[in-house]
Design a protein around this motif. Structure first.
Motif, PDB file in Angstrom:
ATOM      1  N   TYR A  79       6.977  11.173   1.275  1.00 54.02           N
ATOM      2  CA  TYR A  79       6.619  12.870   1.907  1.00 54.02           C
ATOM      3  C   TYR A  79       8.012  13.452   2.390  1.00 54.02           C
ATOM      4  O   TYR A  79       9.265  12.756   1.473  1.00 54.02           O
ATOM      5  CB  TYR A  79       8.152  11.579   3.241  1.00 54.02           C
TER       6      TYR A  79
ATOM      7  N   ASN B 285       6.000   4.820   1.142  1.00 50.23           N
ATOM      8  CA  ASN B 285       6.102   5.741   1.504  1.00 50.23           C
ATOM      9  C   ASN B 285       7.617   5.846   2.585  1.00 50.23           C
ATOM     10  O   ASN B 285       8.401   6.899   2.329  1.00 50.23           O
ATOM     11  CB  ASN B 285       4.876   7.047   2.154  1.00 50.23           C
ATOM     12  N   ARG B 286       6.486   4.699   3.654  1.00 45.39           N
ATOM     13  CA  ARG B 286       7.618   4.366   5.275  1.00 45.39           C
ATOM     14  C   ARG B 286       9.238   4.173   4.488  1.00 45.39           C
ATOM     15  O   ARG B 286      10.285   4.425   4.798  1.00 45.39           O
ATOM     16  CB  ARG B 286       6.755   3.745   5.965  1.00 45.39           C
TER      17      ARG B 286
ATOM     18  N   ASP C 116       0.478  -1.069   0.290  1.00 39.50           N
ATOM     19  CA  ASP C 116      -0.442  -0.403  -0.195  1.00 39.50           C
ATOM     20  C   ASP C 116       0.990   1.036   0.109  1.00 39.50           C
ATOM     21  O   ASP C 116       1.587   1.061   0.297  1.00 39.50           O
ATOM     22  CB  ASP C 116      -0.832   0.611   1.066  1.00 39.50           C
TER      23      ASP C 116
ATOM     24  N   GLU D 288       1.062   4.229   1.932  1.00 36.61           N
ATOM     25  CA  GLU D 288       1.715   4.512   3.555  1.00 36.61           C
ATOM     26  C   GLU D 288       3.046   3.272   3.431  1.00 36.61           C
ATOM     27  O   GLU D 288       4.448   4.330   4.270  1.00 36.61           O
ATOM     28  CB  GLU D 288       0.407   3.911   4.475  1.00 36.61           C
ATOM     29  N   SER D 289       3.080   2.749   3.359  1.00 36.58           N
ATOM     30  CA  SER D 289       4.042   1.015   3.639  1.00 36.58           C
ATOM     31  C   SER D 289       5.418   2.670   2.325  1.00 36.58           C
ATOM     32  O   SER D 289       6.218   2.002   2.915  1.00 36.58           O
ATOM     33  CB  SER D 289       3.755   0.584   2.995  1.00 36.58           C
TER      34      SER D 289
ATOM     35  N   GLU E 159       3.907   2.305  11.476  1.00 39.70           N
ATOM     36  CA  GLU E 159       3.034   2.280  12.608  1.00 39.70           C
ATOM     37  C   GLU E 159       2.894   2.447  13.708  1.00 39.70           C
ATOM     38  O   GLU E 159       2.493   1.823  15.194  1.00 39.70           O
ATOM     39  CB  GLU E 159       3.047   0.111  12.311  1.00 39.70           C
TER      40      GLU E 159
ATOM     41  N   LYS F 143       6.601  15.962   9.220  1.00 35.02           N
ATOM     42  CA  LYS F 143       5.042  16.125  10.108  1.00 35.02           C
ATOM     43  C   LYS F 143       5.673  17.139  10.452  1.00 35.02           C
ATOM     44  O   LYS F 143       4.132  17.649  11.040  1.00 35.02           O
ATOM     45  CB  LYS F 143       5.610  14.653  11.192  1.00 35.02           C
TER      46      LYS F 143
ATOM     47  N   GLU G 105       1.087   9.685  12.699  1.00 32.49           N
ATOM     48  CA  GLU G 105       2.157   7.924  12.576  1.00 32.49           C
ATOM     49  C   GLU G 105       3.149   7.792  11.631  1.00 32.49           C
ATOM     50  O   GLU G 105       3.543   8.127  10.539  1.00 32.49           O
ATOM     51  CB  GLU G 105       0.639   6.979  12.375  1.00 32.49           C
TER      52      GLU G 105
END
Length: 895
Positions: free
Chosen positions: A728, A694-695, A689, A691-692, A880, A864, A877
């Motif tokens: 990000y 981007n991390r 996904d 979000e993953s 996680e 952030k 967040e």
């Protein structure tokens, strides 16, 4: 059948006891019948039952022939070391002179392998039966397994000598003298020394080896005494050069010996009888004056005596010269570019070095270049001997190359020539190694055996595990019957005979010795020590350290197998020991035995502690696919990839900081191969996904030294899948139109680093590669491969630095805006989760140091908080993990 056998043996035992059978009633046939009973019952369980029956019977009937024999034979079948029962049986029949039975019993034992007691007794048996030739045959077998036996070796030598087999006799005399040295029996040593002088006086290397051993084992006086007798031979044969060498060794032991001093003066007079200034130089050096230090006098005399008309000399500026004449205290020398040069004799002795006519420097000066080149290329054996002797008979390959390249051979010619030269040095018996410098070669007067050459390497090797490698090489190409092997083997058994504390060397010694005696039982030193005994002497926490320090994979595997057999909690120990033995063995053993909880613990441990156990984690990540981590152990494969990306960054930084560079380069290469070469990162990103993604990508973005092309390729793949994807820090970067923000100190540092790489490190590495290429055999050339890898890394680093410097914008301290979280600000946060204050400084990726709370504005955490103002509350967040902060204070940070 089984119960019948037990009943039959019980019946025989009782019959023996009740009838009180005498020794005279036993025949060889009785023992053959017992063998038939055992052969019919070869299952391990049944043999154990039979042995227990016999051992129980022996508790109350100690001399039961049947019980002793059956129990002893079963012990031999099971390869147990204890042969005491059979020894007792043989002793009973020996005492009663039942030689045929004794012969049968001894041969029965020897069917299971050579045995000192059985061979010695069998020889006695043949002696009593007057079968002398058979006795000698057995003795020949005995001395191969009994390294302490010396007298029998001597008798075998005398037998061969009497039969006219002188070559074999000499070999036995050599073996005997070494054993007598171990026993410190000088009269026997001296007797054999005389024999060796009689038959092989030319083998001076052997005599000097014996002399050194005598000096260490007994004393220097005895060593000198032996040399005096050897000298007498060379004096008689008028070999003055060798006689002088022997006298010099005697004078090392006894520098005040007037006899040796007078003799060496006599030998010099004979050797240099034709020298025009002989007596003058003896007088000048005070060689025959007792008040002068004898070694200084010898050195002084040899310097002077080398100066005579026609001899060659060397000056460090003028090069090679030839002495034209010497008159009184004046000497005339013809140098290549300074002919007819006059100087005083004393000045010449102090300033010049003398060279022999066959010294490589002389040959270079007087031979035509093409003639010398042709000779060296066509006869590498001659060339090697010439160069090594030119270096006082001790030279390594680096020195040999320096003499030939480029003055005689081109680098390309050296490549092929050196390959052949190395082969000659390794295999030709004319060359040996210095005991204290294993990479230095010497030319021997007599050929050297593989055993002696390997033994010399063993002695020169200082580390325990280095010596183990040499021992294995010896066993691979030779038999353990050599006296050289006995000395090497004794080194390892020594760790078991006397130790104050159990460490890795004691454990390794135990494993090595046991592995060898399994193959060669006759080498058993009789140590009653088990692996469990050693384990009981260490604390469990020490086992991990001991295992880690076992620098040998074969021993580690053996250690693990014994841990499994001797400790109930072996699965827990396997988990702890895995990081120090990266193989499928531990995983497979836990898997096969059903210890899934321990495997779960192991994989969780590796993932949680990937920084501390990085090699083990990288190995596991590369070895086990995604489904093993996710489906089998319920662990996030994203976290596995995050760990690998983080370790990629760590290894890059540690390489830059010159920390464990070779290890970190290897790990870095493995990680890059896994993430990009094998496509594991792209494969995961293409199915996970946003979000993953981007991390993972934000972490990858922080790896400064990574090749930008790899990052850009991955970025394009992500955009192809998600055209509207926002990375990000991307929004923030768009607002900073000036490019990558950096501080001036870091900009200057990066610029200097780029200059250092381009102007210094890359040229140096290119030179190293060129030098390594000249060594030849690029497939197995570690220096060449390491140089190529290093140059590749430097090219990547330079490209990365250049690209970053080009887009960098220097941010001045006066431009800091403390009204919001921005570049160059120091921010005090209140952590609502912990109810504690945290202070961070916000700069760019070049200044980032999370351990010191210096955060990159391009990082997920920085992104952030970016642009938020004092008094605001922020929730977000990352990976996680939830964060909740209040911004208490913003001020300008110090640059």
């Amino acid at each position: 059948m089984g119960d019948t056998t037990i009943d039959r043996i019980r019946e025989l035992l009782n019959e023996e006891k009740w009838t009180r059978a005498t020794l005279n009633s036993y025949t060889i046939q009785n023992f053959k019948e017992l063998d038939e009973i055992l052969d019919a019952n070869d299952s391990e369980e049944k043999l154990e039952e039979i042995k227990e029956l016999c051992d129980e019977h022996l508790q109350h009937t100690r001399n039961s022939i049947i019980a002793l024999y059956i129990s002893g034979i079963i012990a031999l079948r099971r390869q147990l070391i204890d042969d005491s029962n059979l020894v007792q049986v043989i002793s009973i029949f020996t005492d009663n002179h039942k030689w045929k039975v004794v012969e049968y019993l001894c041969n029965r034992i020897l069917e299971f392998g050579e045995n000192k007691f059985a061979l010695r007794t069998l020889a006695d048996c043949y002696e009593n039966e007057n079968e002398i030739e058979e006795k000698f045959k057995v003795w020949e077998r005995l001395i191969k397994v009994d390294f302490d036996e010396a007298d029998i070796v001597k008798q075998l030598a005398e037998k061969k000598e009497a039969d006219g087999e002188i070559e074999d006799a000499v070999e036995y005399y050599k073996k005997a003298v070494h054993r007598y040295i171990s026993k410190r029996l000088f009269s026997n040593i001296k007797e054999i020394w005389h024999k060796l002088i009689e038959y092989i006086p030319e083998e001076t290397d052997l005599f000097f080896h014996i002399e050194r051993k005598v000096e260490r084992a007994i004393n220097s006086e005895r060593a000198a005494q032996l040399l005096e007798e050897l000298y007498a031979h060379y004096k008689e044969t008028e070999n003055w050069e060798k006689a002088i060498e022997i006298l010099k060794r005697i004078l090392i032991y006894d520098p005040k010996s007037q006899w040796a001093r007078a003799e060496i003066t006599h030998c010099y007079r004979q050797k240099h009888a034709d020298h025009s200034h002989l007596e003058e130089y003896i007088k000048l050096s005070n060689l025959n004056q007792s008040w002068r230090n004898v070694h200084e006098a010898i050195e002084d005399f040899e310097k002077h005596i080398s100066f005579d008309a026609g001899n060659f000399v060397f000056h460090r500026t003028w090069g090679i010269g030839r002495i034209r004449s010497i008159k009184e205290n004046s000497i005339v020398i013809d140098f290549t570019r300074k002919r007819g040069h006059k100087m005083s004799l004393q000045m010449a002795v102090n300033a010049l070095g003398s060279l022999s006519k066959d010294h490589i420097w002389v040959l270079k000066a007087v031979w035509p270049q093409e003639k010398l080149k042709e000779k060296i290329k066509s006869d590498p054996l001659w060339a090697l001997k010439t160069i090594i002797k030119s270096y006082d008979n001790s030279a390594n390959m680096k020195q040999i190359k320096a003499e030939l390249v480029p003055s005689v051979l081109t680098p390309n010619e050296w490549t092929s020539w050196s390959t052949e030269a190395r082969k000659i040095l390794k295999t030709n018996s004319s060359f040996g190694n210095l005991p204290e410098k294993v990479d230095h070669y010497v030319v021997r007067d007599t050929p050297i055996s593989f055993e002696e050459k390997t033994y010399n390497r063993f002695r020169a090797e200082k580390s325990f595990f280095g010596r183990l490698k040499v021992l294995r090489e010896f066993l691979k190409h030779s038999d353990p019957e050599s006296d050289y092997f006995a000395e090497m083997f004794e080194y390892f058994t020594g760790f078991l005979k006397s130790y104050s504390q159990v460490n890795e060397n004691v454990f390794a010694g135990f494993l090595i010795v046991n592995r060898i005696i399994r193959e060669y039982p006759f080498l058993n030193p009789g140590l009653e020590l088990s692996f469990k005994d050693l384990l009981n002497q260490v604390k469990e926490r020490e086992i991990e350290t001991i295992f880690q320090n076992l620098d040998d994979n074969e021993l580690k595997r053996d250690f693990l197998e014994r841990i499994k057999r001797n400790t109930p909690n072996w699965p827990e120990l396997f988990v702890k020991l895995f990081p120090y033995h990266l193989s499928r063995y531990i995983i497979d053993e836990l898997e096969n035995k059903g210890y899934q909880e321990n495997l779960q613990e192991l994989f969780t441990l590796l993932l949680d502690q990937y920084r501390d156990k990085r090699e083990a984690f990288i190995w596991a990540a590369r070895t086990f696919p995604e489904n093993v981590w996710e489906d089998k152990y319920g662990l996030s494969y994203e976290k596995v990839l995050i760990g690998m990306v983080h370790l990629l960054d760590i290894t890059f930084r540690e390489i830059d900081n010159k920390r464990d560079v070779s290890v970190n380069r290897r790990l870095n290469k493995q990680i890059q191969s896994f993430l990009f070469g094998d496509g594991k990162l792209e494969e995961f990103i293409m199915k996970t996904d946003p979000e993953s993604i981007n991390r993972l990508f934000s972490l990858l973005n922080d790896v400064d030294q990574l090749d930008p092309k790899l990052r850009e390729t991955l970025k394009h793949k992500i955009i192809e899948r998600f055209p509207d994807f926002k990375f990000y820090g991307e929004e923030e970067k768009e607002t900073v139109s000036r490019g990558l923000l950096v501080t001036r100190p870091r900009y200057d540092e990066k610029t200097k680093r780029l200059q250092q790489i381009v102007d210094v490190e890359m040229p140096e590495t290119s030179k190293e590669i060129g030098a390594a290429r000249e060594l030849g055999d690029l497939k197995e050339n570690a220096e060449y491969k390491a140089g190529k890898e290093k140059l590749e890394m430097l090219n990547l680093s330079a490209a990365k630095l250049k690209e970053e410097i080009e887009r960098a914008t220097i941010f001045e301290e006066k431009d800091v805006d403390p009204s919001k979280v921005s570049f160059g600000t120091k921010v005090t946060l209140h952590n609502y989760k912990t109810d504690k204050e945290e202070v961070y400084e916000f700069f760019g990726p070049w200044e980032s140091n999370p351990d010191k709370h210096i955060i990159s504005y391009l990082s997920p955490f920085g992104g952030k908080l970016w642009n938020h103002k004092e008094g605001e509350e922020v929730k977000f967040e990352i990976n996680e993990r939830e964060y909740h902060y209040g911004i208490k204070k913003i001020e300008a940070a110090k640059f």
